[in-house]
Scaffold this motif. Structure first.
Motif, PDB file in Angstrom:
ATOM      1  N   THR A 307      26.365  13.893  11.738  1.00  0.00           N
ATOM      2  CA  THR A 307      26.395  14.607  13.013  1.00  0.00           C
ATOM      3  C   THR A 307      25.385  13.970  13.962  1.00  0.00           C
ATOM      4  N   ARG A 480      26.065  22.067  24.469  1.00  0.00           N
ATOM      5  CA  ARG A 480      25.132  23.180  24.433  1.00  0.00           C
ATOM      6  C   ARG A 480      24.140  22.967  25.572  1.00  0.00           C
ATOM      7  N   GLN A 487      15.354  26.295  20.839  1.00  0.00           N
ATOM      8  CA  GLN A 487      16.798  26.424  20.645  1.00  0.00           C
ATOM      9  C   GLN A 487      17.419  25.106  20.200  1.00  0.00           C
ATOM     10  N   LYS A 488      16.865  23.993  20.644  1.00  0.00           N
ATOM     11  CA  LYS A 488      17.349  22.695  20.168  1.00  0.00           C
ATOM     12  C   LYS A 488      17.070  22.525  18.678  1.00  0.00           C
ATOM     13  N   LEU A 490      16.911  24.969  16.495  1.00  0.00           N
ATOM     14  CA  LEU A 490      17.870  25.828  15.802  1.00  0.00           C
ATOM     15  C   LEU A 490      19.247  25.167  15.738  1.00  0.00           C
ATOM     16  N   LEU A 491      19.635  24.457  16.800  1.00  0.00           N
ATOM     17  CA  LEU A 491      20.917  23.755  16.789  1.00  0.00           C
ATOM     18  C   LEU A 491      20.930  22.674  15.713  1.00  0.00           C
ATOM     19  N   LEU A 493      19.166  22.575  12.959  1.00  0.00           N
ATOM     20  CA  LEU A 493      19.210  23.209  11.639  1.00  0.00           C
ATOM     21  C   LEU A 493      20.600  23.766  11.337  1.00  0.00           C
ATOM     22  N   ALA A 494      21.264  24.316  12.358  1.00  0.00           N
ATOM     23  CA  ALA A 494      22.599  24.877  12.147  1.00  0.00           C
ATOM     24  C   ALA A 494      23.621  23.792  11.834  1.00  0.00           C
ATOM     25  N   GLU A 495      23.449  22.622  12.416  1.00  0.00           N
ATOM     26  CA  GLU A 495      24.420  21.540  12.224  1.00  0.00           C
ATOM     27  C   GLU A 495      24.277  20.849  10.875  1.00  0.00           C
ATOM     28  N   ARG A 496      23.224  21.136  10.144  1.00  0.00           N
ATOM     29  CA  ARG A 496      23.040  20.483   8.841  1.00  0.00           C
ATOM     30  C   ARG A 496      24.123  20.846   7.842  1.00  0.00           C
ATOM     31  N   LYS A 497      24.830  21.949   8.096  1.00  0.00           N
ATOM     32  CA  LYS A 497      25.902  22.319   7.174  1.00  0.00           C
ATOM     33  C   LYS A 497      27.030  21.297   7.191  1.00  0.00           C
ATOM     34  N   HIS A 498      27.093  20.468   8.220  1.00  0.00           N
ATOM     35  CA  HIS A 498      28.122  19.432   8.313  1.00  0.00           C
ATOM     36  C   HIS A 498      27.655  18.095   7.728  1.00  0.00           C
TER      37      HIS A 498
END
Length: 627
Positions: A307, A480, A487-488, A490-491, A493-498
């Motif tokens: 990503t 975004r 907030q960047k 957090l984005l 960290l959230a994208e690590r699932k991909h």
């Protein structure tokens, strides 16, 4: 080059191992004193083995099992059964490999030390009718400060002058300077792009915006998962195979020397040496293209990224306003309108005015010296150019001084800056200023998708409509906008699932996200020092399209390292089998292992010849960013 205590120890251990090996060879084969030679070899091995055992205990305490155990077993077994020459050879190979890996890290990071280099150390405060320079920690809420042109706002506060022009691009991603009226809030870390103004502090330095961003960087770096070495991911399987073959050889033959020979041949030098050689070669090759990668771990992570998150201002865009269109209202050529406006704008340092002057100079227009120039801060200029009265500034400012009605120009709703030009009492035309997309961006993103990047997102502090307009046609997977630094993070960290996340940015506001990402990439040519410090990779030239060659080189170096590992381990296993059947003595095993090392190292050096596809962006003029 500066060396840490750990680096110095590795140099000392390598020197001791090499000196012990060479001195022992001299005693054994020149002076015919094998007894002294054996003692000399033991003396050279002991420091390396002791340091190795300490490192193994530390690794085990962290729950890690590495290749160091095989090297320790081979040296220990060789010393116990009198194969001191074999032990000395293994000590040189091991200490050489660890030094080489350490060298790669130190070489890449030596110039990236000062996270706080952007933070002002002092501020100018009004006190009893005088100005005084005071340390930041002495500023209290309510203090009145003077912020000169070009200064960085030291603390959060409110504007106490009529107006102020602040460049907030490093904090918010807004590419064009922002005009703030009296009483408006100003963030620390922004730059005064206009005339000097007074600021009333509302927070102490430690509680201000920039200090908060620095704390976010530190937290992100401390919570970031460490990158495992490629070699260590092969270690457990190789260790089990080695111990199994050595134990079988001793069990079935009752000959401990065969087990020693197996361990010596098994010393994982193809992993210890070939991997860092290939990765260091990749680091050097990437630096040739203006991509500074801070060590072998970041290079590996760069090759695995799935990503990509991109900042807008200063990353996808140049970060500096440029003229994107010129329209005229009277009978005048666009270049002539630009020439007269630029001639007048020579009298001010406003960033928009400087961009207009630069555009005129790039077009080869001759700019006369303006006369009778008057500047209304934050509004525009008036003056005489070659006998003609010229007005340049915001649309409302110019319309207010010429005979023309207000115009609802479409640029006003797209996030662009509209500059009006009046000539001899008439509205002569408009220039639309914007921060356009960098050339070659589309090709670069397409190339990264071919390299395995599945998702590409834009993360910006700018407005959503501006971000959409700038990135139209890029085929991004998401936008975004309006994001704060946290907030960047957090984005990311959230994208690590991909999969592993690569973040690219240039501003102070990007630094926490760069630190939190699996691989952070900073625009180092004009970017903030904080982002360069927090990042794992720094683009040394002001061209984001260099990211493509950097990723391609990372893939190539990692592939070559894996090839060297597979070939080296395969040959080592063959050697272990031969030693188990008694066809190799420990010394012969060490020499064969040296031959394997030479072969895999020569293969690893192919990383120096990686030729990535050249960026399609062409250099303009004599720009220093062209390489």
């Amino acid at each position: 080059m500066e060396h840490s205590a750990g680096d110095t120890l590795k140099i000392v251990l390598l020197a001791a191992a090499v000196a012990g090996l060479l001195a022992g060879l001299g005693l054994a084969y020149v002076m015919d004193r094998p007894d002294l030679a054996a003692t000399t070899w033991v003396i050279g091995v002991i420091p390396v083995l002791a340091a190795l055992l300490v490192e193994i205990l530390r690794s085990l305490a962290r729950g890690e099992v590495g290749l160091d155990i095989v090297a320790a077993l081979s040296m220990t077994a060789a010393l116990l059964f009198g194969e001191t020459l074999a032990a000395a050879v293994v000590a040189v190979m091991y200490s050489g490999g660890t030094f080489l890996e350490s060298f790669a890290e130190g070489r890449a990071r030596r110039e990236m030390r000062d996270l706080l280099s952007r933070v002002p150390r002092t501020a100018t405060r009004h006190r009893d009718g005088h100005l005084e320079d005071v340390p930041l920690d002495q500023i209290a809420p309510g203090d009145r400060l003077l912020v000169r042109q070009g200064d960085i706002v030291p603390v959060d506060g409110t504007i106490a002058s009529v107006s102020a022009f602040l460049d907030t691009s490093a904090l918010t991603g807004e590419s064009l300077p922002v005009k703030l009226a009296a009483g408006a809030a100003a963030m620390s870390g922004s730059t005064n792009a206009g005339d000097a103004f007074d600021l009333v502090a509302t927070k102490e330095a430690r509680d201000s915006t920039y200090a908060g961003i620095v704390r976010l960087v530190e937290q992100a770096q401390s919570s970031k998962a460490p990158m495992s070495r490629l070699a260590d991911r092969w270690s457990l399987g190789f260790l089990l195979v080695t111990v199994a073959i050595a134990f079988a050889a001793w069990w079935f033959t009752s000959d401990p020397i065969r087990a020693v020979a197996v361990l010596v041949v098994a010393t994982p030098c193809p992993l210890i040496l070939a991997v860092p050689v290939a990765l260091v070669a990749g680091l050097s090759r990437a630096a040739h293209y203006g991509v500074l990668i801070k060590g072998a771990g970041p290079l590996e992570a760069m090759a695995r990224a799935r990503t990509l998150i991109l900042d807008k201002t200063g990353t996808l865009t140049d970060g500096r306003p440029r003229i994107v269109s010129i329209s005229t209202q009277i009978d005048i050529e666009a270049d002539e309108l630009l020439r007269l406006a630029a001639a007048l704008d020579q009298a001010t340092k406003h960033p928009v005015a400087q961009a207009i002057v630069a555009e005129a100079q790039q077009r080869g227009l001759t700019l006369p010296v303006p006369q009778e120039v008057r500047e209304t801060p934050g509004e525009g200029l008036t003056g005489i150019v070659e006998g003609r009265r010229v007005i340049v500034g915001g649309h409302g400012f110019v319309v207010g001084q010429v005979d023309a009605p207000a115009v609802d120009h479409p640029a006003l709703s797209t996030g662009s800056v509209l500059v009006a030009v009046g000539i001899d009492g008439k509205l002569a035309g408009h220039m639309v200023m914007a921060d356009p997309l960098r050339d070659g961006t589309h090709d670069m993103l397409s190339g990264l998708r071919r390299q395995g990047v599945d998702r590409i997102l834009l993360a910006t502090g700018d407005r959503h409509e501006v971000a959409e307009r700038v990135t139209a046609g890029l085929g991004l997977d998401g936008i975004r906008a309006g994001l704060t630094p946290d907030q960047k993070v957090l984005l990311v960290l959230a994208e690590r699932k991909h999969g592993p996340v690569m973040m690219v940015g240039d501003g102070v506001n990007d630094a926490p996200a760069l630190a939190a990402a699996d691989i952070g990439v900073a625009m180092g040519a004009r970017g903030a020092a904080a982002s360069a410090e927090a990042a794992d990779v720094v683009l040394l030239v002001d061209r984001v399209d260099r990211l493509g060659p950097g990723v391609e080189i990372a893939h190539g170096a990692r592939r070559i390292a894996l090839e060297s590992v597979v070939a080296g381990i395969g040959l080592s296993v063959m050697g272990m089998v031969a030693a188990a059947f008694g066809y190799l003595t420990p010394v012969q095993g060490a020499l064969i292992q040296e031959a394997i090392d030479v072969a895999v190292i020569l293969n690893a050096l192919r990383a120096l010849r990686i030729r990535p596809a050249a960026p399609k962006q062409m250099c303009r003029g004599t720009s220093a960013s062209c390489m």
